[in-house]
Design a protein around this motif. Structure first.
Motif, PDB file in Angstrom:
ATOM      1  N   LEU A 112       3.335 -95.671 -92.686  1.00 24.78           N
ATOM      2  CA  LEU A 112       3.870 -94.655 -93.591  1.00 24.78           C
ATOM      3  C   LEU A 112       5.168 -94.042 -93.079  1.00 24.78           C
ATOM      4  O   LEU A 112       6.116 -93.836 -93.850  1.00 24.78           O
ATOM      5  N   GLU A 113       5.235 -93.749 -91.776  1.00 28.82           N
ATOM      6  CA  GLU A 113       6.418 -93.074 -91.249  1.00 28.82           C
ATOM      7  C   GLU A 113       7.610 -94.013 -91.133  1.00 28.82           C
ATOM      8  O   GLU A 113       8.748 -93.618 -91.416  1.00 28.82           O
ATOM      9  N   ARG A 125       4.200 -87.139-101.813  1.00 28.97           N
ATOM     10  CA  ARG A 125       2.793 -87.489-101.589  1.00 28.97           C
ATOM     11  C   ARG A 125       2.632 -88.247-100.277  1.00 28.97           C
ATOM     12  O   ARG A 125       1.689 -88.008 -99.513  1.00 28.97           O
ATOM     13  N   GLN A 126       3.536 -89.157-100.027  1.00 28.35           N
ATOM     14  CA  GLN A 126       3.492 -89.905 -98.781  1.00 28.35           C
ATOM     15  C   GLN A 126       3.693 -88.979 -97.586  1.00 28.35           C
ATOM     16  O   GLN A 126       3.040 -89.119 -96.549  1.00 28.35           O
ATOM     17  N   MET A 155       0.496 -87.144 -96.798  1.00 26.39           N
ATOM     18  CA  MET A 155      -0.442 -88.001 -96.079  1.00 26.39           C
ATOM     19  C   MET A 155      -0.083 -88.070 -94.601  1.00 26.39           C
ATOM     20  O   MET A 155      -0.958 -88.011 -93.720  1.00 26.39           O
ATOM     21  N   ARG A 182       9.603 -88.653-101.111  1.00 25.51           N
ATOM     22  CA  ARG A 182       8.247 -89.183-101.329  1.00 25.51           C
ATOM     23  C   ARG A 182       7.244 -88.100-100.919  1.00 25.51           C
ATOM     24  O   ARG A 182       6.615 -88.183 -99.861  1.00 25.51           O
ATOM     25  N   ASP A 207       8.157 -96.551 -93.028  1.00 29.09           N
ATOM     26  CA  ASP A 207       8.615 -96.750 -94.410  1.00 29.09           C
ATOM     27  C   ASP A 207       9.429 -95.551 -94.883  1.00 29.09           C
ATOM     28  O   ASP A 207      10.503 -95.710 -95.491  1.00 29.09           O
ATOM     29  N   LEU A 208       8.943 -94.340 -94.596  1.00 28.43           N
ATOM     30  CA  LEU A 208       9.683 -93.140 -94.993  1.00 28.43           C
ATOM     31  C   LEU A 208      11.057 -93.102 -94.347  1.00 28.43           C
ATOM     32  O   LEU A 208      12.062 -92.756 -95.001  1.00 28.43           O
TER      33      LEU A 208
END
Length: 206
Positions: free
Chosen positions: A79-80, A134-135, A138, A132, A82-83
């Motif tokens: 997730l990180e 919502r991401q 999370m 993002r 990708d962010l």
């Protein structure tokens, strides 16, 4: 700071360790409040996966097995990274200035009680241009679980120069719009934090 924030901060600052029992009666006496707001605060913290509610008007600071902790860090990596990649593709000079401010603020707080607030400010600012939300939420939840297994303050102080070097290198790659380099640094940063957290898992929980 309301009661929920106070209890959360004390847990994340290590005043209550992973696995510690939290009696509503004892917490009410400690914080100088009645039992009802303590009950409500523990319910909120349970929803945040910081405590586990137990029968008998008590709770326990969450504990994780090595496998669960590894899963959390694997999710963080996905997730990180990708962010970060998305953020660098959208970042502006204004975002660069915000990141520089976050870097300076988090550097001042590193190695002190409450260090995690400055650390999250830096990473949240790093990822913000990705847009993002919502991401990002999370990631915040996953990072909160990891903080419970962060090194003690002495160990953290010993590691502080390395964390700050990573933050500075991330900022440099971000401003240069070098996404590949930034993601490589971030992966190394998260994996190093994972290795430190694993040292805190008792043998009977691994």
């Amino acid at each position: 700071m309301n009661l929920t924030d106070r209890i959360r901060a004390d847990i994340l600052d290590g005043k209550f360790a992973a696995g510690d029992m939290l009696s509503q009666v004892d917490l009410a006496a400690l914080y100088g409040v009645s039992r009802i707001p303590v009950r409500d605060a523990l319910q909120i913290l349970s929803g945040e996966k910081i405590v586990e509610l137990l029968p008998g008007k008590s709770a326990r600071v969450v504990t994780l097995t090595r496998e669960a902790l590894d899963e959390i860090y694997e999710l963080r990596l996905m997730l990180e990274c990708d962010l970060l990649q998305r953020a660098i593709g959208r970042a502006t000079s204004a975002d660069d200035a915000e990141l520089d401010y976050a870097l300076k603020k988090s550097s001042l707080e590193a190695g002190r009680p409450g260090w995690h607030s400055g650390d999250w400010l830096f990473h949240k600012t790093l990822y913000a241009p990705a847009a993002r939300p919502r991401q990002l939420l999370m990631v915040e939840e996953l990072r909160t679980s990891c903080i419970l297994y962060a090194p003690d303050y002495q160990a953290l102080a010993e590691q502080t120069p390395r964390w700050l070097e990573d933050h500075q290198a991330l900022t440099h790659a971000y401003i240069a719009r070098n996404a590949d380099e930034a993601v490589t640094i971030l992966r190394r940063h998260i994996l190093a934090a994972q290795a430190e957290a694993q040292r805190k898992i008792p043998a009977d929980q691994s």
